[in-house]
Design an enzyme around this catalytic site. Structure first.
Site, PDB file in Angstrom:
ATOM      1  N   ASP A  61      -5.595   6.043  -6.916  1.00  0.00           N
ATOM      2  CA  ASP A  61      -4.645   5.394  -7.799  1.00  0.00           C
ATOM      3  C   ASP A  61      -3.482   4.927  -6.898  1.00  0.00           C
ATOM      4  OD1 ASP A  61      -3.160   4.759 -10.206  1.00  0.00           O
ATOM      5  OD2 ASP A  61      -2.006   6.578  -9.804  1.00  0.00           O
ATOM      6  N   ASP A 112       0.260   3.738  -8.136  1.00  0.00           N
ATOM      7  CA  ASP A 112       1.599   4.186  -8.551  1.00  0.00           C
ATOM      8  C   ASP A 112       1.649   5.704  -8.708  1.00  0.00           C
ATOM      9  OD1 ASP A 112       2.628   1.498  -8.879  1.00  0.00           O
ATOM     10  OD2 ASP A 112       1.574   1.373 -10.787  1.00  0.00           O
TER      11      ASP A 112
END
Ligand code: BG6
Ligand code: MG
Length: 212
Positions: free
Chosen positions: A10, A12
């Site tokens: 991922d 953020d």
């Protein structure tokens, strides 16, 4: 972990701390509308697309806004968010993240990004990671955001690996659920105590080098 050839990160809150900019931008928007917003509500937005996040922020006031007004509000939030992004440089990539990525690459893993964000490409460029990953699947390429597994399945197919042979690294509950729904293994980062779904939880990204 056995039979892992690829790692899907991922973005953020995992590779960079842009999650705090999302928080500040949503907070500014919510304040301007007189709506309550705190870290707890912000936690619900992790991994969730911009428009779905707006619905969570508006909550019971959602029906007071037309679709056009909602589109304008999401655009305003994104403008505030991008004003924070514009100041980011490769110096904002932590040494820990950088060295972890390079160690994992040296060990022969394929590395990809799987993010709901439509700003993914800009963020990677500004961090000096524009060309680093073997595949980048992001919010501009999917129709369903996490907890749907679409973005991770896309990243795996871009890499040419099966979900069973890849692990997803996530800071969001929605992201861990997406990974499990796609039959990936999932490592939760900083999700201790609130994420029973991840296979393993770690405190810092660098702990990956002890597992993989
Ligand atoms: C995810 C974030 O990575 O991207 C969410 O965790 C965010 O908080 C989502 O809403 C969409 O981001 P963007 O940059 O397209 O507004
Ligand atoms: Mg995240």
């Amino acid at each position: 972990m056995n039979d892992i050839y690829a790692i899907i990160f991922d973005l953020d809150g995992v590779i960079c701390t842009t999650d705090k900019y999302h928080y500040l931008a949503w907070k500014a928007l919510a304040d301007s509308l007189g709506l309550p917003f705190d870290e707890k509500v912000n936690g619900l937005l992790r991994g969730v697309s911009r428009m779905e996040s707006l619905e969570i922020v508006l909550g019971e006031h959602s029906a007071d806004y037309s679709q056009e007004q909602k589109t304008a509000l999401a655009a305003r939030k994104n403008e505030i968010y991008k004003s924070y992004l514009s100041a980011m440089t490769p110096g904002d990539l932590s040494k820990e993240v950088r060295s972890t990525l390079y160690t994992l690459r040296q060990r022969g893993y394929l590395l990809a990004i799987g993010s709901s964000s439509k700003n993914t490409r800009q963020i990677l460029r500004q961090l000096g990671l524009g060309e680093f990953f073997d595949a980048v699947a992001d919010g501009t390429m999917i129709t369903r955001s996490k907890p749907d597994p679409e973005v991770f399945l896309l990243a795996a197919s871009m890499l040419g690996v099966r979900p069973e042979n890849a692990v997803v690294i996530e800071d969001a509950e929605s992201g861990v659920r997406a990974a499990k729904a796609g039959r990936f293994r999932a490592i939760g980062i900083r999700t201790e105590g609130n994420d029973p779904n991840s296979d393993i939880t770690i405190r810092h990204l660098k702990n990956l080098t002890e597992i993989l």
